[in-house]
Design a protein around this motif. Structure first.
Motif, PDB file in Angstrom:
ATOM      1  N   MET A 128      15.554 -33.577   8.895  1.00  0.00           N
ATOM      2  CA  MET A 128      15.194 -34.990   8.806  1.00  0.00           C
ATOM      3  C   MET A 128      13.709 -35.204   9.065  1.00  0.00           C
ATOM      4  O   MET A 128      13.177 -36.258   8.774  1.00  0.00           O
ATOM      5  N   GLU A 129      13.077 -34.213   9.646  1.00  0.00           N
ATOM      6  CA  GLU A 129      11.670 -34.333   9.980  1.00  0.00           C
ATOM      7  C   GLU A 129      10.954 -33.064   9.537  1.00  0.00           C
ATOM      8  O   GLU A 129      11.517 -31.977   9.577  1.00  0.00           O
ATOM      9  N   CYS A 130       9.712 -33.215   9.111  1.00  0.00           N
ATOM     10  CA  CYS A 130       8.935 -32.043   8.716  1.00  0.00           C
ATOM     11  C   CYS A 130       7.489 -32.219   9.122  1.00  0.00           C
ATOM     12  O   CYS A 130       7.032 -33.330   9.381  1.00  0.00           O
ATOM     13  N   GLU A 131       6.800 -31.106   9.174  1.00  0.00           N
ATOM     14  CA  GLU A 131       5.373 -31.087   9.475  1.00  0.00           C
ATOM     15  C   GLU A 131       4.674 -30.319   8.369  1.00  0.00           C
ATOM     16  O   GLU A 131       5.038 -29.186   8.069  1.00  0.00           O
ATOM     17  N   ILE A 132       3.692 -30.947   7.766  1.00  0.00           N
ATOM     18  CA  ILE A 132       2.926 -30.280   6.719  1.00  0.00           C
ATOM     19  C   ILE A 132       1.578 -29.907   7.329  1.00  0.00           C
ATOM     20  O   ILE A 132       0.818 -30.783   7.742  1.00  0.00           O
ATOM     21  N   PRO A 133       1.286 -28.607   7.435  1.00  0.00           N
ATOM     22  CA  PRO A 133       0.063 -28.174   8.124  1.00  0.00           C
ATOM     23  C   PRO A 133      -1.199 -28.475   7.320  1.00  0.00           C
ATOM     24  O   PRO A 133      -1.173 -28.600   6.089  1.00  0.00           O
ATOM     25  N   LEU A 134      -2.311 -28.565   8.030  1.00  0.00           N
ATOM     26  CA  LEU A 134      -3.616 -28.831   7.421  1.00  0.00           C
ATOM     27  C   LEU A 134      -3.936 -27.828   6.325  1.00  0.00           C
ATOM     28  O   LEU A 134      -4.550 -28.175   5.321  1.00  0.00           O
ATOM     29  N   ARG A 135      -3.483 -26.609   6.482  1.00  0.00           N
ATOM     30  CA  ARG A 135      -3.749 -25.564   5.498  1.00  0.00           C
ATOM     31  C   ARG A 135      -3.289 -25.982   4.093  1.00  0.00           C
ATOM     32  O   ARG A 135      -3.877 -25.587   3.101  1.00  0.00           O
ATOM     33  N   ASP A 136      -2.231 -26.805   4.015  1.00  0.00           N
ATOM     34  CA  ASP A 136      -1.693 -27.198   2.716  1.00  0.00           C
ATOM     35  C   ASP A 136      -2.429 -28.377   2.076  1.00  0.00           C
ATOM     36  O   ASP A 136      -2.316 -28.588   0.873  1.00  0.00           O
ATOM     37  N   TYR A 137      -3.161 -29.166   2.867  1.00  0.00           N
ATOM     38  CA  TYR A 137      -3.773 -30.376   2.289  1.00  0.00           C
ATOM     39  C   TYR A 137      -5.253 -30.541   2.614  1.00  0.00           C
ATOM     40  O   TYR A 137      -5.805 -31.622   2.382  1.00  0.00           O
ATOM     41  N   ARG A 138      -5.923 -29.526   3.094  1.00  0.00           N
ATOM     42  CA  ARG A 138      -7.296 -29.688   3.546  1.00  0.00           C
ATOM     43  C   ARG A 138      -8.235 -30.158   2.434  1.00  0.00           C
ATOM     44  O   ARG A 138      -9.209 -30.832   2.691  1.00  0.00           O
ATOM     45  N   GLY A 139      -7.974 -29.847   1.198  1.00  0.00           N
ATOM     46  CA  GLY A 139      -8.853 -30.243   0.098  1.00  0.00           C
ATOM     47  C   GLY A 139      -8.629 -31.653  -0.412  1.00  0.00           C
ATOM     48  O   GLY A 139      -9.458 -32.171  -1.162  1.00  0.00           O
ATOM     49  N   VAL A 140      -7.523 -32.311  -0.020  1.00  0.00           N
ATOM     50  CA  VAL A 140      -7.256 -33.671  -0.497  1.00  0.00           C
ATOM     51  C   VAL A 140      -7.100 -34.670   0.635  1.00  0.00           C
ATOM     52  O   VAL A 140      -7.136 -35.877   0.395  1.00  0.00           O
ATOM     53  N   GLY A 141      -6.892 -34.217   1.843  1.00  0.00           N
ATOM     54  CA  GLY A 141      -6.788 -35.126   2.976  1.00  0.00           C
ATOM     55  C   GLY A 141      -5.364 -35.593   3.230  1.00  0.00           C
ATOM     56  O   GLY A 141      -4.485 -35.513   2.369  1.00  0.00           O
ATOM     57  N   GLY A 142      -5.157 -36.086   4.424  1.00  0.00           N
ATOM     58  CA  GLY A 142      -3.841 -36.561   4.831  1.00  0.00           C
ATOM     59  C   GLY A 142      -3.382 -37.790   4.074  1.00  0.00           C
ATOM     60  O   GLY A 142      -2.189 -38.038   3.930  1.00  0.00           O
ATOM     61  N   ARG A 143      -4.326 -38.592   3.570  1.00  0.00           N
ATOM     62  CA  ARG A 143      -3.964 -39.796   2.815  1.00  0.00           C
ATOM     63  C   ARG A 143      -3.147 -39.439   1.580  1.00  0.00           C
ATOM     64  O   ARG A 143      -2.158 -40.093   1.262  1.00  0.00           O
ATOM     65  N   TYR A 144      -3.533 -38.379   0.884  1.00  0.00           N
ATOM     66  CA  TYR A 144      -2.791 -37.976  -0.311  1.00  0.00           C
ATOM     67  C   TYR A 144      -1.385 -37.506   0.052  1.00  0.00           C
ATOM     68  O   TYR A 144      -0.422 -37.825  -0.649  1.00  0.00           O
ATOM     69  N   VAL A 145      -1.261 -36.782   1.162  1.00  0.00           N
ATOM     70  CA  VAL A 145       0.062 -36.349   1.617  1.00  0.00           C
ATOM     71  C   VAL A 145       0.932 -37.561   1.894  1.00  0.00           C
ATOM     72  O   VAL A 145       2.099 -37.616   1.488  1.00  0.00           O
ATOM     73  N   ALA A 146       0.371 -38.558   2.579  1.00  0.00           N
ATOM     74  CA  ALA A 146       1.134 -39.767   2.899  1.00  0.00           C
ATOM     75  C   ALA A 146       1.557 -40.500   1.632  1.00  0.00           C
ATOM     76  O   ALA A 146       2.699 -40.956   1.526  1.00  0.00           O
ATOM     77  N   GLU A 147       0.671 -40.609   0.662  1.00  0.00           N
ATOM     78  CA  GLU A 147       1.011 -41.305  -0.585  1.00  0.00           C
ATOM     79  C   GLU A 147       2.143 -40.601  -1.327  1.00  0.00           C
ATOM     80  O   GLU A 147       3.090 -41.239  -1.795  1.00  0.00           O
ATOM     81  N   VAL A 148       2.043 -39.279  -1.446  1.00  0.00           N
ATOM     82  CA  VAL A 148       3.076 -38.514  -2.146  1.00  0.00           C
ATOM     83  C   VAL A 148       4.405 -38.606  -1.392  1.00  0.00           C
ATOM     84  O   VAL A 148       5.460 -38.815  -1.990  1.00  0.00           O
ATOM     85  N   ALA A 149       4.346 -38.468  -0.087  1.00  0.00           N
ATOM     86  CA  ALA A 149       5.568 -38.491   0.722  1.00  0.00           C
ATOM     87  C   ALA A 149       6.222 -39.872   0.712  1.00  0.00           C
ATOM     88  O   ALA A 149       7.449 -39.970   0.593  1.00  0.00           O
ATOM     89  N   LEU A 150       5.430 -40.918   0.817  1.00  0.00           N
ATOM     90  CA  LEU A 150       5.999 -42.275   0.791  1.00  0.00           C
ATOM     91  C   LEU A 150       6.668 -42.558  -0.546  1.00  0.00           C
ATOM     92  O   LEU A 150       7.704 -43.218  -0.600  1.00  0.00           O
ATOM     93  N   ALA A 151       6.097 -42.041  -1.623  1.00  0.00           N
ATOM     94  CA  ALA A 151       6.690 -42.238  -2.947  1.00  0.00           C
ATOM     95  C   ALA A 151       8.029 -41.518  -3.085  1.00  0.00           C
ATOM     96  O   ALA A 151       8.860 -41.903  -3.903  1.00  0.00           O
ATOM     97  N   GLN A 152       8.258 -40.488  -2.265  1.00  0.00           N
ATOM     98  CA  GLN A 152       9.504 -39.731  -2.353  1.00  0.00           C
ATOM     99  C   GLN A 152      10.504 -40.106  -1.260  1.00  0.00           C
ATOM    100  O   GLN A 152      11.525 -39.442  -1.099  1.00  0.00           O
ATOM    101  N   GLY A 153      10.209 -41.155  -0.485  1.00  0.00           N
ATOM    102  CA  GLY A 153      11.169 -41.647   0.496  1.00  0.00           C
ATOM    103  C   GLY A 153      10.935 -41.215   1.927  1.00  0.00           C
ATOM    104  O   GLY A 153      11.795 -41.410   2.780  1.00  0.00           O
ATOM    105  N   TRP A 154       9.795 -40.648   2.241  1.00  0.00           N
ATOM    106  CA  TRP A 154       9.487 -40.232   3.599  1.00  0.00           C
ATOM    107  C   TRP A 154       8.763 -41.353   4.328  1.00  0.00           C
ATOM    108  O   TRP A 154       8.132 -42.194   3.714  1.00  0.00           O
ATOM    109  N   GLU A 155       8.841 -41.322   5.647  1.00  0.00           N
ATOM    110  CA  GLU A 155       8.079 -42.234   6.492  1.00  0.00           C
ATOM    111  C   GLU A 155       7.094 -41.409   7.297  1.00  0.00           C
ATOM    112  O   GLU A 155       7.390 -40.284   7.687  1.00  0.00           O
TER     113      GLU A 155
END
Length: 176
Positions: free
Chosen positions: A128-155
């Motif tokens: 139910m919960e996950c952690e995406i490490p900086l290693r996976d998104y350092r080139g696009v920033g946390g904002r992009y992770v949040a946008e993609v995740a929110l679009a797929q139903g994550w909070e």
């Protein structure tokens, strides 16, 4: 204001110098095999000691839980020593926004597939919960992770985006 609410912390990480990355990569090639051998040796010691400690654990529930917690923390601590290491894809794609966008899309899609999987009887519940490490998104920033995740139903969960982005599967709130 909390760190996860501050928009300034959601930007991509600065591009690291190529020479520094190359040196870290070479050091990684030497360090990771040594670290792996140390981790395996410590795990073997914990296993052997655990065989003898099993007799004590049969009498005391607290000892068994404490031993497992100590062993788990020690092994995770040894593994975290490699946090400075640089992998080959990181060396090749440093500063490549398209690569990191595709990487984030793939990681979030994988977590979404796991979380949205139906619950099978007598099996563990989907995460139910996950952690995406900086290693996976350092080139696009946390904002992009949040946008993609929110679009797929994550909070978004409270987190430090300089280390990881923590997400909560919102559909998990619903009772089956």
């Amino acid at each position: 204001m909390r760190v996860y609410e501050d928009p300034a912390t959601w930007t991509p990480e600065p591009v690291r110098p190529r020479g520094q990355l190359a040196l870290r990569f070479v050091a990684t090639l030497v360090f990771v095999p040594v670290l792996s051998a140390v981790w395996l040796a410590v795990a073997a010691v914990f296993f052997v000691v655990g065989l003898f400690a099993d007799a004590i654990a049969a009498v005391s529930d607290g000892f068994g839980r404490g031993y497992v917690r100590f062993a788990d923390g020690t092994l995770k601590g040894i593994a975290s020593l490699a946090s400075w290491c640089v992998t080959w894809p990181e060396l090749r794609h440093e500063g490549d926004t398209g690569y990191y966008k595709a990487r984030v899309d793939k990681v979030v899609a994988r977590w979404t597939a796991r979380a949205s999987a139906p619950h099978a009887p007598k099996k563990a519940r989907p995460p139910m919960e996950c952690e995406i490490p900086l290693r996976d998104y350092r080139g696009v920033g946390g904002r992009y992770v949040a946008e993609v995740a929110l679009a797929q139903g994550w909070e978004l969960r409270p987190t430090d985006v300089r280390k990881e982005v923590r997400l909560w599967w919102s559909a998990a709130s619903h009772i089956d």
